[in-house]
Design a protein around this motif. Sequence first.
Motif, PDB file in Angstrom:
ATOM      1  N   GLY A  49      25.785 -35.889  45.264  1.00  0.00           N
ATOM      2  CA  GLY A  49      26.969 -35.584  45.932  1.00  0.00           C
ATOM      3  C   GLY A  49      26.947 -34.126  46.483  1.00  0.00           C
ATOM      4  N   ALA A  50      26.352 -33.330  45.742  1.00  0.00           N
ATOM      5  CA  ALA A  50      26.130 -31.997  46.005  1.00  0.00           C
ATOM      6  C   ALA A  50      25.421 -31.864  47.453  1.00  0.00           C
ATOM      7  N   ALA A  51      24.364 -32.663  47.437  1.00  0.00           N
ATOM      8  CA  ALA A  51      23.395 -32.581  48.632  1.00  0.00           C
ATOM      9  C   ALA A  51      24.127 -33.178  49.722  1.00  0.00           C
ATOM     10  N   PHE A  52      25.018 -34.164  49.660  1.00  0.00           N
ATOM     11  CA  PHE A  52      25.632 -34.891  50.798  1.00  0.00           C
ATOM     12  C   PHE A  52      26.767 -33.918  51.495  1.00  0.00           C
ATOM     13  N   ALA A  53      27.447 -32.948  50.374  1.00  0.00           N
ATOM     14  CA  ALA A  53      28.411 -32.365  50.577  1.00  0.00           C
ATOM     15  C   ALA A  53      27.783 -30.917  51.685  1.00  0.00           C
ATOM     16  N   LEU A  54      26.402 -30.770  50.968  1.00  0.00           N
ATOM     17  CA  LEU A  54      25.873 -29.630  51.687  1.00  0.00           C
ATOM     18  C   LEU A  54      25.478 -30.054  53.234  1.00  0.00           C
ATOM     19  N   LEU A  55      25.110 -31.468  53.257  1.00  0.00           N
ATOM     20  CA  LEU A  55      24.525 -32.019  54.634  1.00  0.00           C
ATOM     21  C   LEU A  55      25.631 -32.032  55.642  1.00  0.00           C
ATOM     22  N   ILE A  56      26.779 -32.348  55.125  1.00  0.00           N
ATOM     23  CA  ILE A  56      28.012 -32.473  56.154  1.00  0.00           C
ATOM     24  C   ILE A  56      28.748 -31.339  55.897  1.00  0.00           C
ATOM     25  N   GLY A  57      28.497 -30.114  55.312  1.00  0.00           N
ATOM     26  CA  GLY A  57      29.217 -28.778  55.720  1.00  0.00           C
ATOM     27  C   GLY A  57      30.555 -28.769  54.830  1.00  0.00           C
ATOM     28  N   ALA A  58      30.545 -29.628  53.844  1.00  0.00           N
ATOM     29  CA  ALA A  58      31.651 -29.758  52.794  1.00  0.00           C
ATOM     30  C   ALA A  58      31.513 -28.660  51.542  1.00  0.00           C
ATOM     31  N   ASP A  59      32.501 -28.617  50.597  1.00  0.00           N
ATOM     32  CA  ASP A  59      32.396 -27.782  49.561  1.00  0.00           C
ATOM     33  C   ASP A  59      31.317 -28.573  48.418  1.00  0.00           C
ATOM     34  N   ILE A  60      30.205 -27.806  48.176  1.00  0.00           N
ATOM     35  CA  ILE A  60      29.264 -28.134  47.107  1.00  0.00           C
ATOM     36  C   ILE A  60      29.990 -28.629  45.829  1.00  0.00           C
ATOM     37  N   VAL A  61      30.713 -27.882  45.383  1.00  0.00           N
ATOM     38  CA  VAL A  61      31.159 -28.159  44.004  1.00  0.00           C
ATOM     39  C   VAL A  61      31.991 -29.493  44.055  1.00  0.00           C
ATOM     40  N   PHE A  62      32.764 -29.452  44.945  1.00  0.00           N
ATOM     41  CA  PHE A  62      33.565 -30.709  45.236  1.00  0.00           C
ATOM     42  C   PHE A  62      32.765 -32.023  45.321  1.00  0.00           C
ATOM     43  N   GLY A  63      31.550 -31.931  46.079  1.00  0.00           N
ATOM     44  CA  GLY A  63      30.807 -33.069  46.472  1.00  0.00           C
ATOM     45  C   GLY A  63      30.146 -33.373  44.943  1.00  0.00           C
ATOM     46  N   SER A  64      29.667 -32.550  44.148  1.00  0.00           N
ATOM     47  CA  SER A  64      29.116 -32.473  42.716  1.00  0.00           C
ATOM     48  C   SER A  64      30.036 -33.117  41.814  1.00  0.00           C
ATOM     49  N   LEU A  65      31.098 -32.749  42.019  1.00  0.00           N
ATOM     50  CA  LEU A  65      32.281 -33.486  41.056  1.00  0.00           C
ATOM     51  C   LEU A  65      32.436 -35.009  41.466  1.00  0.00           C
ATOM     52  N   ILE A  66      32.475 -35.253  42.544  1.00  0.00           N
ATOM     53  CA  ILE A  66      32.702 -36.768  42.968  1.00  0.00           C
ATOM     54  C   ILE A  66      31.576 -37.693  42.355  1.00  0.00           C
ATOM     55  N   GLY A  67      30.458 -37.029  42.618  1.00  0.00           N
ATOM     56  CA  GLY A  67      29.272 -37.504  42.085  1.00  0.00           C
ATOM     57  C   GLY A  67      29.107 -37.455  40.585  1.00  0.00           C
ATOM     58  N   SER A  68      29.519 -36.755  39.943  1.00  0.00           N
ATOM     59  CA  SER A  68      29.399 -36.659  38.580  1.00  0.00           C
ATOM     60  C   SER A  68      30.465 -37.629  37.992  1.00  0.00           C
ATOM     61  N   VAL A  69      31.683 -37.312  38.472  1.00  0.00           N
ATOM     62  CA  VAL A  69      32.691 -38.259  37.857  1.00  0.00           C
ATOM     63  C   VAL A  69      32.540 -39.794  38.253  1.00  0.00           C
ATOM     64  N   ALA A  70      31.924 -40.132  39.380  1.00  0.00           N
ATOM     65  CA  ALA A  70      31.395 -41.469  39.590  1.00  0.00           C
ATOM     66  C   ALA A  70      30.502 -42.089  38.631  1.00  0.00           C
ATOM     67  N   ALA A  71      29.710 -41.154  38.340  1.00  0.00           N
ATOM     68  CA  ALA A  71      28.505 -41.668  37.534  1.00  0.00           C
ATOM     69  C   ALA A  71      29.049 -41.693  36.006  1.00  0.00           C
ATOM     70  N   ALA A  72      29.867 -40.745  35.462  1.00  0.00           N
ATOM     71  CA  ALA A  72      30.351 -40.835  34.433  1.00  0.00           C
ATOM     72  C   ALA A  72      31.357 -42.110  34.025  1.00  0.00           C
ATOM     73  N   LEU A  73      32.330 -42.398  35.298  1.00  0.00           N
ATOM     74  CA  LEU A  73      33.038 -43.626  34.991  1.00  0.00           C
ATOM     75  C   LEU A  73      32.327 -44.765  34.895  1.00  0.00           C
ATOM     76  N   LEU A  74      31.434 -44.850  35.542  1.00  0.00           N
ATOM     77  CA  LEU A  74      30.504 -46.039  35.721  1.00  0.00           C
ATOM     78  C   LEU A  74      29.868 -46.325  34.135  1.00  0.00           C
ATOM     79  N   LEU A  75      29.299 -45.381  33.813  1.00  0.00           N
ATOM     80  CA  LEU A  75      28.813 -45.291  32.311  1.00  0.00           C
ATOM     81  C   LEU A  75      29.879 -45.733  31.237  1.00  0.00           C
TER      82      LEU A  75
END
Length: 291
Positions: A63-89
């Motif tokens: 999520g952080a890498a994707f945010a970096l790629l598109i110029g978005a906030d890295i922390v926000f992208g990292s949060l999206i990826g983390s929460v998605a994985a946590a919810l899945l588990l």
Amino acid sequence: MDADSIFAAIFSFDNYGELLALVQNSIWAGAVLGLLGGLMGTFVMKRDLAFAVHGISELSFAGAAFALLIGADIVFGSLIGSVAAALLLGLMGVRARDKNSIIGVIMPFGLGLGILFLSLYQGRAANKFGLLTGQIVSVDTVQLQVLAGAAVAVIAALVLIWRPLNFASVDPELAEARGVPVRTLAIVFMVLLGVSVALSIQVVGALLVLALLITPAAAALRVTSSPVPLVLLSVIFAVTATVGGILLALGGRIPISPYVTTLSFLIYVVCRVIGGARAKKGINGRLVHSR
């Protein structure tokens, strides 16, 4: 590269005072993350979720890498990826075997996505490397405020569910029989864990987040099983490793993560030695002499 050059790269304290003034925000961020990691780590160990932390960190990295790629906030992208994985588990991994198999699927998928996004990114190489290994001077005042606010929210939520979560972590079957919403608590905790992983990545990096969320609590468990001392020691160990790692990294030319992970590992080794020595003693701490 000779030994002197290696040592100079790891420890060089020229103009240390001037450099120290530049990383005040990072030091405060390290202290906040140490507090958060120490608190969350006790439940990670109680619930046997060490492997889950690694799986969540991989999707957080993606999520952080994707945010970096598109110029978005890295922390926000990292949060999206983390929460998605946590919810899945939390939703799918009911049994330990299911959890491990799901994590085994998530980890390479998240890492592969992250590498893909970083390969497409055309910006500074330091930004790519920082997602994996952390950055010492990447925390500005606004980021520190966001980090502190998010950490306070996570800690407040953790305090609210502390007693039932602790009960459900120690004896889930009995807790469920007593009417404790075990499954709901598990999902809530996984979300809090996902947020904690995302917040930690900006300091220690995606690949070494275990040093904050697992090692300090594992070290504390080697010397005590009492609830209050366990939490206090876990927090102290995590803050020591994080802040100490930042202070040491300031004097070298390598990323912060090796310092944090080394300090965390050394704390664990010391606690393991102490725990081994105490295991040879009686319940009240006295040596048991064989007759």
